[in-house]
Design a protein around this motif. Structure first.
Motif, PDB file in Angstrom:
ATOM      1  N   VAL A 161       0.858  -1.191   0.000  1.00 58.67           N
ATOM      2  CA  VAL A 161       0.000   0.000   0.000  1.00 58.67           C
ATOM      3  C   VAL A 161       0.889   1.235   0.000  1.00 58.67           C
ATOM      4  CG1 VAL A 161      -1.769   1.287   1.242  1.00 58.67           C
ATOM      5  CG2 VAL A 161      -1.822  -1.219   1.243  1.00 58.67           C
ATOM      6  N   ALA A 162       0.668   2.117  -0.982  1.00 54.47           N
ATOM      7  CA  ALA A 162       1.470   3.328  -1.121  1.00 54.47           C
ATOM      8  C   ALA A 162       0.762   4.528  -0.516  1.00 54.47           C
ATOM      9  CB  ALA A 162       1.780   3.595  -2.592  1.00 54.47           C
ATOM     10  N   SER A 163       1.560   5.426   0.057  1.00 51.43           N
ATOM     11  CA  SER A 163       1.020   6.665   0.620  1.00 51.43           C
ATOM     12  C   SER A 163       2.155   7.672   0.743  1.00 51.43           C
ATOM     13  CB  SER A 163       0.402   6.404   2.002  1.00 51.43           C
ATOM     14  OG  SER A 163      -0.066   7.602   2.577  1.00 51.43           O
ATOM     15  N   HIS A 164       1.875   8.933   0.361  1.00 52.15           N
ATOM     16  CA  HIS A 164       2.861  10.007   0.448  1.00 52.15           C
ATOM     17  C   HIS A 164       4.152   9.667  -0.303  1.00 52.15           C
ATOM     18  CE1 HIS A 164       0.225  10.811   3.938  1.00 52.15           C
ATOM     19  NE2 HIS A 164       0.468  12.079   3.662  1.00 52.15           N
ATOM     20  N   GLY A 165       4.016   8.997  -1.438  1.00 57.89           N
ATOM     21  CA  GLY A 165       5.174   8.717  -2.278  1.00 57.89           C
ATOM     22  C   GLY A 165       6.023   7.542  -1.829  1.00 57.89           C
ATOM     23  N   ALA A 166       5.548   6.770  -0.859  1.00 57.90           N
ATOM     24  CA  ALA A 166       6.309   5.616  -0.377  1.00 57.90           C
ATOM     25  C   ALA A 166       5.380   4.414  -0.231  1.00 57.90           C
ATOM     26  CB  ALA A 166       6.969   5.925   0.963  1.00 57.90           C
TER      27      ALA A 166
ATOM     28  N   PHE B 100      22.249  -8.252   8.200  1.00 58.68           N
ATOM     29  CA  PHE B 100      21.729  -6.911   8.453  1.00 58.68           C
ATOM     30  C   PHE B 100      21.364  -6.202   7.153  1.00 58.68           C
ATOM     31  CE2 PHE B 100      23.691  -2.656   7.905  1.00 58.68           C
ATOM     32  CZ  PHE B 100      22.624  -1.893   8.358  1.00 58.68           C
ATOM     33  N   LEU B 101      22.208  -6.348   6.131  1.00 54.65           N
ATOM     34  CA  LEU B 101      22.032  -5.601   4.891  1.00 54.65           C
ATOM     35  C   LEU B 101      20.771  -6.015   4.128  1.00 54.65           C
ATOM     36  CD1 LEU B 101      25.682  -5.360   3.515  1.00 54.65           C
ATOM     37  CD2 LEU B 101      24.251  -3.504   4.391  1.00 54.65           C
ATOM     38  N   ILE B 102      20.363  -7.273   4.234  1.00 52.61           N
ATOM     39  CA  ILE B 102      19.186  -7.741   3.483  1.00 52.61           C
ATOM     40  C   ILE B 102      17.928  -6.966   3.893  1.00 52.61           C
ATOM     41  CG2 ILE B 102      17.656  -9.702   3.049  1.00 52.61           C
ATOM     42  CD1 ILE B 102      20.142 -11.505   3.230  1.00 52.61           C
ATOM     43  N   PRO B 103      17.538  -6.949   5.195  1.00 52.89           N
ATOM     44  CA  PRO B 103      16.355  -6.162   5.556  1.00 52.89           C
ATOM     45  C   PRO B 103      16.573  -4.664   5.380  1.00 52.89           C
ATOM     46  CG  PRO B 103      17.426  -7.017   7.531  1.00 52.89           C
ATOM     47  CD  PRO B 103      18.072  -7.681   6.361  1.00 52.89           C
ATOM     48  N   ALA B 104      17.800  -4.187   5.638  1.00 51.77           N
ATOM     49  CA  ALA B 104      18.079  -2.754   5.495  1.00 51.77           C
ATOM     50  C   ALA B 104      17.863  -2.307   4.055  1.00 51.77           C
ATOM     51  CB  ALA B 104      19.506  -2.445   5.937  1.00 51.77           C
ATOM     52  N   PHE B 105      18.308  -3.103   3.097  1.00 49.54           N
ATOM     53  CA  PHE B 105      18.142  -2.772   1.678  1.00 49.54           C
ATOM     54  C   PHE B 105      16.668  -2.767   1.288  1.00 49.54           C
ATOM     55  CE2 PHE B 105      17.639  -4.283  -2.726  1.00 49.54           C
ATOM     56  CZ  PHE B 105      18.264  -3.235  -3.401  1.00 49.54           C
ATOM     57  N   LEU B 106      15.917  -3.766   1.745  1.00 49.34           N
ATOM     58  CA  LEU B 106      14.489  -3.849   1.409  1.00 49.34           C
ATOM     59  C   LEU B 106      13.717  -2.672   1.992  1.00 49.34           C
ATOM     60  CD1 LEU B 106      13.886  -7.678   1.912  1.00 49.34           C
ATOM     61  CD2 LEU B 106      14.048  -6.435  -0.256  1.00 49.34           C
ATOM     62  N   ILE B 107      14.079  -2.250   3.196  1.00 54.65           N
ATOM     63  CA  ILE B 107      13.426  -1.089   3.818  1.00 54.65           C
ATOM     64  C   ILE B 107      13.787   0.180   3.057  1.00 54.65           C
ATOM     65  CG2 ILE B 107      13.334   0.334   5.908  1.00 54.65           C
ATOM     66  CD1 ILE B 107      13.826  -2.282   7.509  1.00 54.65           C
ATOM     67  N   PHE B 108      15.058   0.294   2.663  1.00 52.62           N
ATOM     68  CA  PHE B 108      15.506   1.474   1.915  1.00 52.62           C
ATOM     69  C   PHE B 108      14.786   1.595   0.578  1.00 52.62           C
ATOM     70  CE2 PHE B 108      18.449   3.548  -1.073  1.00 52.62           C
ATOM     71  CZ  PHE B 108      18.647   4.755  -0.417  1.00 52.62           C
ATOM     72  N   LYS B 109      14.449   0.453  -0.050  1.00 50.84           N
ATOM     73  CA  LYS B 109      13.798   0.445  -1.353  1.00 50.84           C
ATOM     74  C   LYS B 109      12.344   0.900  -1.298  1.00 50.84           C
ATOM     75  CE  LYS B 109      14.822  -0.935  -4.926  1.00 50.84           C
ATOM     76  NZ  LYS B 109      15.228  -0.171  -6.119  1.00 50.84           N
ATOM     77  N   GLU B 110      11.737   1.000  -0.108  1.00 50.99           N
ATOM     78  CA  GLU B 110      10.301   1.310  -0.029  1.00 50.99           C
ATOM     79  C   GLU B 110       9.919   2.684  -0.585  1.00 50.99           C
ATOM     80  OE1 GLU B 110       9.148   0.510   4.000  1.00 50.99           O
ATOM     81  OE2 GLU B 110       9.367  -1.646   3.755  1.00 50.99           O
ATOM     82  N   PRO B 111      10.544   3.790  -0.482  1.00 53.64           N
ATOM     83  CA  PRO B 111      11.768   4.047   0.282  1.00 53.64           C
ATOM     84  C   PRO B 111      11.448   4.523   1.694  1.00 53.64           C
ATOM     85  CG  PRO B 111      11.244   5.944  -1.092  1.00 53.64           C
ATOM     86  CD  PRO B 111      10.136   4.952  -1.303  1.00 53.64           C
ATOM     87  N   ASP B 112      12.311   4.122   2.644  1.00 56.33           N
ATOM     88  CA  ASP B 112      12.150   4.522   4.043  1.00 56.33           C
ATOM     89  C   ASP B 112      13.542   4.694   4.650  1.00 56.33           C
ATOM     90  OD1 ASP B 112      11.408   4.979   6.616  1.00 56.33           O
ATOM     91  OD2 ASP B 112      10.112   3.237   6.831  1.00 56.33           O
TER      92      ASP B 112
END
Length: 383
Positions: A94-99, A147-159
Protein backbone atom coordinates in the motif's frame (compact mmCIF):
# COMPACT_ATOMS: atom_id res chain seq x y z
CA UNK A 1 8.89 -22.23 26.95
CA UNK A 2 8.45 -21.28 30.60
CA UNK A 3 11.31 -21.55 33.10
CA UNK A 4 9.58 -20.37 36.24
CA UNK A 5 12.26 -21.98 38.38
CA UNK A 6 14.76 -19.42 37.05
CA UNK A 7 12.49 -16.41 37.38
CA UNK A 8 12.91 -14.15 40.39
CA UNK A 9 9.77 -12.17 41.12
CA UNK A 10 11.72 -9.57 43.06
CA UNK A 11 13.41 -8.62 39.78
CA UNK A 12 10.16 -7.92 37.96
CA UNK A 13 10.74 -4.45 36.52
CA UNK A 14 7.87 -2.41 37.93
CA UNK A 15 9.78 0.76 37.03
CA UNK A 16 9.80 -0.28 33.37
CA UNK A 17 6.06 -0.94 33.38
CA UNK A 18 5.26 2.36 35.10
CA UNK A 19 7.47 4.26 32.67
CA UNK A 20 5.77 2.66 29.66
CA UNK A 21 2.29 3.30 31.11
CA UNK A 22 3.18 6.94 31.76
CA UNK A 23 4.40 7.41 28.18
CA UNK A 24 1.31 5.69 26.75
CA UNK A 25 -0.95 7.82 28.97
CA UNK A 26 0.73 11.03 27.84
CA UNK A 27 0.53 9.79 24.26
CA UNK A 28 -3.23 9.25 24.47
CA UNK A 29 -3.82 12.66 26.04
CA UNK A 30 -1.66 14.47 23.46
CA UNK A 31 -3.09 12.47 20.58
CA UNK A 32 -6.62 13.30 21.66
CA UNK A 33 -5.75 16.98 21.65
CA UNK A 34 -3.66 16.91 18.47
CA UNK A 35 -6.46 15.28 16.46
CA UNK A 36 -9.34 17.22 18.00
CA UNK A 37 -10.31 18.71 14.64
CA UNK A 38 -9.65 15.65 12.48
CA UNK A 39 -12.52 13.68 10.96
CA UNK A 40 -10.85 10.38 11.90
CA UNK A 41 -10.27 11.44 15.53
CA UNK A 42 -12.50 8.78 17.09
CA UNK A 43 -11.23 5.98 14.87
CA UNK A 44 -7.58 6.83 15.54
CA UNK A 45 -8.12 7.08 19.30
CA UNK A 46 -9.94 3.72 19.41
CA UNK A 47 -7.15 2.09 17.40
CA UNK A 48 -4.45 3.62 19.60
CA UNK A 49 -6.16 2.55 22.83
CA UNK A 50 -6.77 -0.91 21.39
CA UNK A 51 -3.13 -1.10 20.34
CA UNK A 52 -1.97 -0.19 23.85
CA UNK A 53 -4.23 -2.80 25.48
CA UNK A 54 -3.19 -5.47 22.97
CA UNK A 55 0.45 -4.47 23.34
CA UNK A 56 0.33 -4.70 27.14
CA UNK A 57 -1.18 -8.19 26.89
CA UNK A 58 1.57 -9.28 24.48
CA UNK A 59 4.25 -7.69 26.67
CA UNK A 60 3.10 -9.42 29.85
CA UNK A 61 2.80 -12.74 28.03
CA UNK A 62 6.34 -12.46 26.67
CA UNK A 63 7.52 -11.48 30.14
CA UNK A 64 6.88 -15.05 31.31
CA UNK A 65 8.11 -16.71 28.08
CA UNK A 66 11.77 -17.68 28.31
CA UNK A 67 13.66 -15.48 25.85
CA UNK A 68 15.88 -18.45 24.98
CA UNK A 69 12.75 -20.21 23.71
CA UNK A 70 12.00 -17.21 21.46
CA UNK A 71 15.61 -17.20 20.21
CA UNK A 72 15.17 -20.77 18.95
CA UNK A 73 12.80 -19.40 16.34
CA UNK A 74 15.01 -16.41 15.44
CA UNK A 75 15.86 -17.69 11.92
CA UNK A 76 12.17 -18.41 11.23
CA UNK A 77 11.14 -14.96 12.48
CA UNK A 78 13.86 -13.37 10.37
CA UNK A 79 12.76 -15.17 7.17
CA UNK A 80 9.08 -14.33 7.80
CA UNK A 81 9.83 -10.62 8.17
CA UNK A 82 12.02 -10.67 5.02
CA UNK A 83 9.07 -12.19 3.11
CA UNK A 84 6.76 -9.47 4.44
CA UNK A 85 9.25 -6.79 3.36
CA UNK A 86 9.38 -8.36 -0.11
CA UNK A 87 5.57 -8.40 -0.32
CA UNK A 88 5.50 -4.68 0.47
CA UNK A 89 7.43 -4.05 -2.77
CA UNK A 90 4.87 -6.02 -4.82
CA UNK A 91 1.41 -4.82 -5.95
CA UNK A 92 0.14 -6.06 -2.55
CA UNK A 93 1.95 -3.13 -0.91
CA UNK A 94 0.00 0.00 0.00
CA UNK A 95 1.47 3.33 -1.12
CA UNK A 96 1.02 6.67 0.62
CA UNK A 97 2.86 10.01 0.45
CA UNK A 98 5.17 8.72 -2.28
CA UNK A 99 6.31 5.62 -0.38
CA UNK A 100 5.16 2.00 -0.35
CA UNK A 101 5.64 0.88 3.27
CA UNK A 102 2.42 -0.85 4.26
CA UNK A 103 0.83 -4.22 3.63
CA UNK A 104 -2.89 -4.91 3.74
CA UNK A 105 -3.74 -8.48 4.72
CA UNK A 106 -7.23 -8.07 6.15
CA UNK A 107 -5.70 -5.32 8.29
CA UNK A 108 -2.92 -2.88 7.50
CA UNK A 109 0.57 -3.36 8.98
CA UNK A 110 3.96 -1.78 8.47
CA UNK A 111 6.47 -4.67 8.26
CA UNK A 112 9.49 -2.38 8.66
CA UNK A 113 8.43 -1.72 12.27
CA UNK A 114 8.52 -5.45 13.05
CA UNK A 115 11.78 -5.76 11.11
CA UNK A 116 13.46 -3.76 13.89
CA UNK A 117 12.47 -6.33 16.52
CA UNK A 118 13.21 -9.21 14.15
CA UNK A 119 16.74 -7.87 13.62
CA UNK A 120 17.28 -7.51 17.38
CA UNK A 121 16.13 -11.09 18.05
CA UNK A 122 18.06 -12.58 15.13
CA UNK A 123 21.33 -10.74 15.78
CA UNK A 124 21.11 -11.60 19.50
CA UNK A 125 20.74 -15.27 18.54
CA UNK A 126 23.47 -15.10 15.88
CA UNK A 127 26.10 -13.42 18.05
CA UNK A 128 25.17 -15.54 21.08
CA UNK A 129 25.63 -18.77 19.12
CA UNK A 130 28.93 -17.52 17.69
CA UNK A 131 30.15 -15.84 20.86
CA UNK A 132 33.63 -17.40 20.71
CA UNK A 133 34.04 -16.71 16.98
CA UNK A 134 32.78 -13.14 16.92
CA UNK A 135 35.95 -11.74 15.30
CA UNK A 136 36.32 -14.36 12.58
CA UNK A 137 35.77 -12.88 9.09
CA UNK A 138 32.99 -15.37 8.32
CA UNK A 139 30.97 -14.23 11.35
CA UNK A 140 31.72 -10.53 10.89
CA UNK A 141 30.70 -10.49 7.22
CA UNK A 142 27.91 -13.00 7.80
CA UNK A 143 26.35 -10.70 10.40
CA UNK A 144 26.79 -7.75 8.03
CA UNK A 145 24.97 -9.64 5.26
CA UNK A 146 22.08 -10.59 7.56
CA UNK A 147 21.73 -6.91 8.45
CA UNK A 148 22.03 -5.60 4.89
CA UNK A 149 19.19 -7.74 3.48
CA UNK A 150 16.35 -6.16 5.56
CA UNK A 151 18.08 -2.75 5.49
CA UNK A 152 18.14 -2.77 1.68
CA UNK A 153 14.49 -3.85 1.41
CA UNK A 154 13.43 -1.09 3.82
CA UNK A 155 15.51 1.47 1.92
CA UNK A 156 13.80 0.45 -1.35
CA UNK A 157 10.30 1.31 -0.03
CA UNK A 158 11.77 4.05 0.28
CA UNK A 159 12.15 4.52 4.04
CA UNK A 160 15.51 6.11 4.82
CA UNK A 161 14.62 6.92 8.44
CA UNK A 162 13.84 3.31 9.38
CA UNK A 163 16.96 2.19 7.47
CA UNK A 164 18.99 4.47 9.75
CA UNK A 165 17.24 2.99 12.81
CA UNK A 166 18.14 -0.62 11.93
CA UNK A 167 21.68 0.52 11.09
CA UNK A 168 22.08 2.11 14.52
CA UNK A 169 20.63 -1.01 16.20
CA UNK A 170 23.06 -3.26 14.29
CA UNK A 171 26.09 -1.13 15.18
CA UNK A 172 25.13 -1.00 18.88
CA UNK A 173 24.58 -4.77 19.03
CA UNK A 174 27.78 -5.53 17.12
CA UNK A 175 29.78 -3.43 19.57
CA UNK A 176 28.06 -5.10 22.55
CA UNK A 177 28.76 -8.54 21.06
CA UNK A 178 32.47 -7.85 21.58
CA UNK A 179 33.76 -7.00 18.10
CA UNK A 180 37.50 -6.34 18.09
CA UNK A 181 38.70 -2.75 17.96
CA UNK A 182 40.74 -3.75 14.90
CA UNK A 183 37.49 -4.28 12.98
CA UNK A 184 36.11 -1.01 14.34
CA UNK A 185 39.23 0.90 13.29
CA UNK A 186 39.13 -0.67 9.82
CA UNK A 187 35.47 0.32 9.44
CA UNK A 188 36.19 3.88 10.56
CA UNK A 189 39.10 4.19 8.11
CA UNK A 190 36.76 3.14 5.29
CA UNK A 191 33.58 5.01 6.30
CA UNK A 192 35.09 8.44 7.05
CA UNK A 193 36.73 8.90 3.60
CA UNK A 194 33.59 7.58 1.87
CA UNK A 195 31.42 9.97 3.87
CA UNK A 196 33.73 12.86 3.02
CA UNK A 197 33.63 12.00 -0.70
CA UNK A 198 29.85 11.60 -0.55
CA UNK A 199 29.43 15.00 1.10
CA UNK A 200 31.73 16.57 -1.51
CA UNK A 201 29.59 15.22 -4.36
CA UNK A 202 26.38 16.30 -2.62
CA UNK A 203 27.68 19.86 -2.36
CA UNK A 204 29.33 19.84 -5.80
CA UNK A 205 26.30 18.49 -7.67
CA UNK A 206 23.60 19.73 -5.35
CA UNK A 207 21.36 21.15 -8.08
CA UNK A 208 21.13 17.81 -9.90
CA UNK A 209 20.76 15.81 -6.69
CA UNK A 210 18.15 18.23 -5.36
CA UNK A 211 15.97 17.68 -8.41
CA UNK A 212 16.24 13.87 -8.47
CA UNK A 213 16.54 12.54 -4.90
CA UNK A 214 14.06 13.48 -2.20
CA UNK A 215 16.38 12.35 0.64
CA UNK A 216 19.13 14.67 -0.65
CA UNK A 217 16.53 17.41 -1.10
CA UNK A 218 15.70 17.32 2.59
CA UNK A 219 19.37 17.28 3.56
CA UNK A 220 20.23 20.25 1.35
CA UNK A 221 17.19 22.21 2.52
CA UNK A 222 18.41 21.72 6.08
CA UNK A 223 22.03 22.64 5.21
CA UNK A 224 21.09 25.72 3.13
CA UNK A 225 17.75 26.96 4.50
CA UNK A 226 18.12 30.44 2.97
CA UNK A 227 18.91 29.11 -0.50
CA UNK A 228 15.91 26.78 -0.60
CA UNK A 229 13.48 28.90 1.40
CA UNK A 230 11.14 29.31 -1.60
CA UNK A 231 10.69 25.54 -1.94
CA UNK A 232 8.89 25.26 1.39
CA UNK A 233 10.80 22.11 2.39
CA UNK A 234 11.59 23.56 5.83
CA UNK A 235 8.14 25.01 6.45
CA UNK A 236 6.92 22.20 8.69
CA UNK A 237 10.04 22.24 10.83
CA UNK A 238 9.90 26.02 11.14
CA UNK A 239 6.26 25.82 12.20
CA UNK A 240 7.19 23.08 14.67
CA UNK A 241 9.93 25.23 16.25
CA UNK A 242 7.54 28.18 16.54
CA UNK A 243 4.90 25.96 18.15
CA UNK A 244 7.38 24.60 20.72
CA UNK A 245 8.68 28.11 21.48
CA UNK A 246 5.14 29.49 21.86
CA UNK A 247 4.45 26.95 24.64
CA UNK A 248 7.05 28.69 26.85
CA UNK A 249 7.34 27.22 30.37
CA UNK A 250 3.88 25.78 31.10
CA UNK A 251 2.32 25.55 27.63
CA UNK A 252 -0.98 26.79 26.24
CA UNK A 253 -2.89 23.90 27.77
CA UNK A 254 -4.46 20.78 26.31
CA UNK A 255 -7.33 21.10 23.82
CA UNK A 256 -6.74 24.84 23.44
CA UNK A 257 -8.82 26.56 20.75
CA UNK A 258 -6.22 29.08 19.58
CA UNK A 259 -6.20 29.34 15.77
CA UNK A 260 -2.45 29.98 15.90
CA UNK A 261 -1.79 26.50 17.32
CA UNK A 262 -0.30 23.87 15.01
CA UNK A 263 -3.39 21.65 15.18
CA UNK A 264 -6.11 24.29 14.79
CA UNK A 265 -4.25 26.25 12.12
CA UNK A 266 -3.36 23.06 10.20
CA UNK A 267 0.33 24.08 10.13
CA UNK A 268 1.61 20.49 10.32
CA UNK A 269 0.56 17.46 8.28
CA UNK A 270 1.87 14.81 10.70
CA UNK A 271 1.10 16.29 14.12
CA UNK A 272 -0.16 12.89 15.34
CA UNK A 273 3.07 11.06 14.52
CA UNK A 274 6.32 12.58 13.19
CA UNK A 275 5.70 16.05 14.68
CA UNK A 276 3.80 15.10 17.82
CA UNK A 277 6.60 16.62 19.93
CA UNK A 278 5.57 20.03 18.52
CA UNK A 279 2.12 19.54 20.09
CA UNK A 280 3.74 18.47 23.37
CA UNK A 281 5.94 21.57 23.43
CA UNK A 282 3.10 23.90 22.51
CA UNK A 283 0.46 22.54 24.87
CA UNK A 284 2.55 21.26 27.80
CA UNK A 285 5.42 23.72 27.49
CA UNK A 286 9.03 23.26 28.49
CA UNK A 287 8.11 21.36 31.66
CA UNK A 288 5.93 18.89 29.79
CA UNK A 289 8.63 18.39 27.16
CA UNK A 290 11.25 17.72 29.84
CA UNK A 291 8.96 15.18 31.51
CA UNK A 292 8.53 13.28 28.23
CA UNK A 293 12.26 13.38 27.48
CA UNK A 294 12.99 12.31 31.07
CA UNK A 295 10.64 9.31 30.84
CA UNK A 296 12.24 8.19 27.58
CA UNK A 297 15.70 8.58 29.11
CA UNK A 298 14.68 6.56 32.18
CA UNK A 299 13.31 3.83 29.90
CA UNK A 300 16.60 3.66 28.00
CA UNK A 301 18.64 3.58 31.23
CA UNK A 302 16.47 0.81 32.66
CA UNK A 303 17.04 -1.30 29.54
CA UNK A 304 20.79 -0.77 29.86
CA UNK A 305 20.69 -1.57 33.57
CA UNK A 306 18.91 -4.85 32.86
CA UNK A 307 21.50 -5.54 30.13
CA UNK A 308 24.32 -5.11 32.64
CA UNK A 309 22.84 -7.82 34.87
CA UNK A 310 21.64 -10.21 32.14
CA UNK A 311 22.24 -13.94 32.57
CA UNK A 312 24.08 -14.26 29.24
CA UNK A 313 25.15 -12.36 26.14
CA UNK A 314 21.88 -13.11 24.34
CA UNK A 315 19.89 -11.31 27.02
CA UNK A 316 22.38 -8.45 27.08
CA UNK A 317 22.11 -8.03 23.31
CA UNK A 318 18.29 -7.97 23.37
CA UNK A 319 18.29 -5.21 25.99
CA UNK A 320 20.95 -3.14 24.22
CA UNK A 321 19.06 -3.55 20.95
CA UNK A 322 15.85 -2.19 22.49
CA UNK A 323 17.70 0.63 24.27
CA UNK A 324 19.33 1.69 21.00
CA UNK A 325 15.99 1.54 19.16
CA UNK A 326 14.22 3.78 21.67
CA UNK A 327 17.21 6.13 22.00
CA UNK A 328 17.71 6.66 18.27
CA UNK A 329 14.02 7.08 17.44
CA UNK A 330 13.49 9.51 20.30
CA UNK A 331 16.59 11.53 19.41
CA UNK A 332 15.65 11.79 15.71
CA UNK A 333 11.95 12.52 16.32
CA UNK A 334 12.73 15.33 18.76
CA UNK A 335 15.70 16.52 16.67
CA UNK A 336 13.50 16.88 13.59
CA UNK A 337 10.73 18.66 15.54
CA UNK A 338 13.27 21.16 16.89
CA UNK A 339 15.02 21.54 13.49
CA UNK A 340 18.30 20.19 14.85
CA UNK A 341 18.22 17.42 12.21
CA UNK A 342 17.02 17.18 8.59
CA UNK A 343 13.33 16.39 8.13
CA UNK A 344 12.71 12.64 8.30
CA UNK A 345 9.78 10.68 9.65
CA UNK A 346 10.09 8.55 12.77
CA UNK A 347 7.46 7.99 15.49
CA UNK A 348 8.11 9.02 19.09
CA UNK A 349 8.14 5.71 21.05
CA UNK A 350 4.87 4.88 22.87
CA UNK A 351 3.47 8.36 22.09
CA UNK A 352 3.00 8.73 18.32
CA UNK A 353 0.00 7.17 16.58
CA UNK A 354 0.65 3.85 14.84
CA UNK A 355 -0.37 0.31 15.80
CA UNK A 356 2.59 -1.42 14.13
CA UNK A 357 5.08 0.79 15.97
CA UNK A 358 3.28 0.27 19.29
CA UNK A 359 3.04 -3.52 19.01
CA UNK A 360 6.67 -3.91 17.93
CA UNK A 361 7.83 -1.85 20.93
CA UNK A 362 5.69 -3.86 23.36
CA UNK A 363 7.06 -7.12 21.92
CA UNK A 364 10.61 -5.92 22.46
CA UNK A 365 9.92 -4.68 25.98
CA UNK A 366 8.31 -8.02 26.89
CA UNK A 367 11.58 -9.76 25.99
CA UNK A 368 13.55 -7.20 28.02
CA UNK A 369 11.36 -7.86 31.06
CA UNK A 370 11.94 -11.61 30.74
CA UNK A 371 15.69 -10.96 30.67
CA UNK A 372 15.21 -8.97 33.89
CA UNK A 373 13.40 -11.88 35.58
CA UNK A 374 16.38 -14.15 34.86
CA UNK A 375 19.10 -11.73 35.96
CA UNK A 376 21.98 -13.02 38.05
CA UNK A 377 23.43 -11.56 41.21
CA UNK A 378 26.87 -13.11 40.93
CA UNK A 379 29.48 -10.84 39.35
CA UNK A 380 26.79 -8.42 38.25
CA UNK A 381 27.99 -5.05 37.07
CA UNK A 382 26.86 -2.35 39.43
CA UNK A 383 25.02 0.55 37.85
Amino acid sequence: MFRFQLYKRKYFSYQLVLCILALCGIGLVILNSAMANDVDHDGTMIKQLGGIIMGLCVMFFLTIVDYHFVLRFAPVIYVMVILLLLLVLTPLGVASHGAQRWLKIGFQIQPSEFAKISLIVFMAWFYWKNERKINKPLIVFGGLLFFLIPAFLIFKEPDLSTTLVVTFIFIAMLYTAGISYKWILAAVLIIIPLAAVGMFFIIRYQNYLYENFYQIRRLLSWMYPDKYVSTGNNTQQENSVMAIASGQLFGKGLNNTSFESVKNGNFLSEENCDFIFAVIGEELGFLGSIIVIGLLLILIMLCLRIASKARDKAGRLICVGMASLIAFQSFVNIGVATHLLPNTGLPLPFISAGISSLLSLFIGMGLVMNVALQRVDENAIEW
